[in-house]
Design an enzyme around this catalytic site. Structure first.
Site: not given
Ligand code: CP
Ligand code: NVA
Length: 309
Positions: A110, A137, A140, A228, A267, A295
């Protein structure tokens, strides 16, 4: 040596392979019905396999679902934040990639910047999986599409409407549109649009994408409404974003404009009263916890696709 199979963007992976991943996600989920969460799948194909997970930013779902995914596949995972690692003190991502390639069988990252992910993959002799970047992402969206299919939807017959910020999650819906054949409407204010190049690239591959700045019009008759957060990790202009994006809150009025029985997706993590009204996200049309659970199942299929056990 054969190139490792990386899972960086849905745009890079052939539609037939994404279809096979989704089929495998459904199959694995069904096959473990009734099994305790900590028990491995009957075939446990990953005995002896280990996934390294690196987090440059926070996570709940990605972290726990990947860890449980590796356990259920019969393997193991090791998690670290970048601050715990020498990359936090300036070691290069290139050296990190080569070192981890000697220890483990796959890496999930990440990352703050998508470029870091691409650099990791370029220098790694093992598969790299995108656990979210500032750009996209993909894991997701595989879980989201699994959720829609298990509620009886034929993706190629569906219209999905994205409302709010044209962010990383929106990009992966754009990337997947041509692969799965759904129609995607995107409703964002000026300044928050999905970048033009991403949309054009998807359209050139046959994606059916419509841009409609009025969220009510964008939701008319749609099968799925997706929201989101208005402030993603790494965004520094929270007050401005909230002011600009509040007219794009998913409300009961937007859900009423959608098709009867339309599904609401998010998400998570969510901010009730910002991108979505509590009555919508906690209401009967919301599929958010199936989406979160998937997930796990979707990522097991992704891991099985990438890592040659
Ligand atoms: N949706 C998602 O990726 O959640 P987290 O940020 O908790 O991993
Ligand atoms: N768009 C959000 C998604 C989190 C899972 C972010 O990047 O923070």
């Amino acid at each position: 040596m054969a190139q490792p199979k990386h899972f960086l963007s849905l745009a890079d992976i052939p539609a037939s392979e994404l279809r096979a991943i989704l089929d495998e996600a459904h199959r694995r989920k069904a096959a473990r019905a009734g099994l305790a969460k900590g028990r491995p799948d009957v075939d446990a194909p990953f005995a002896g396999e280990t996934l390294a997970m690196i987090f440059e930013k926070s996570s709940t779902r990605t972290r726990f679902s990947f860890d449980m995914a590796m356990r259920q596949l019969g393997g193991a995972s090791i998690t670290a934040t970048s601050d715990d690692m020498q990359i936090g003190r300036g070691e290069t991502i290139e050296d990190t990639a080569q070192v981890l390639s000697r220890f483990v069988d796959g890496i999930m990252l990440r990352a703050n910047s998508h470029d870091t992910l691409v650099d990791l993959a370029r220098n790694s002799s093992i598969p790299v999986i995108n656990g979210l970047t500032d750009y996209n992402h993909p894991c997701q969206i595989m879980a989201d599409l699994q959720t829609l299919e298990e509620r009886g939807g034929e993706l190629s017959d569906m219209t999905l409407t994205w409302v709010g910020d044209g962010n990383n999650v929106a990009v992966s819906f754009v990337n997947a549109a041509a692969k799965f054949g759904y129609r995607l409407r995107i409703s964002t204010p000026g300044g928050y649009k999905v970048n033009r190049q991403t949309i054009s690239a998807a359209q050139s591959k046959g994606a059916k994408i419509e841009l409609e700045s009025d969220p009510l019009k964008a939701c008319l008759g749609t099968d799925v409404v997706i929201a989101d957060t208005f402030v993603s990790m790494g965004d520094t202009d929270a007050d401005q974003r909230l002011a600009d994006l509040m007219p794009y809150q998913v409300t009961d009025a937007l859900m009423s404009a959608a098709a009867p029985g339309a599904i609401f997706l998010h998400c998570l993590p969510a901010h009730r009263g910002e991108e979505v009204a509590a009555s919508v996200i906690d209401g009967p049309q919301s599929a958010i916890f199936d989406e979160a659970e998937n997930r796990l199942h979707a990522q097991k299929a992704i891991l099985a696709w990438c890592i040659d056990a």
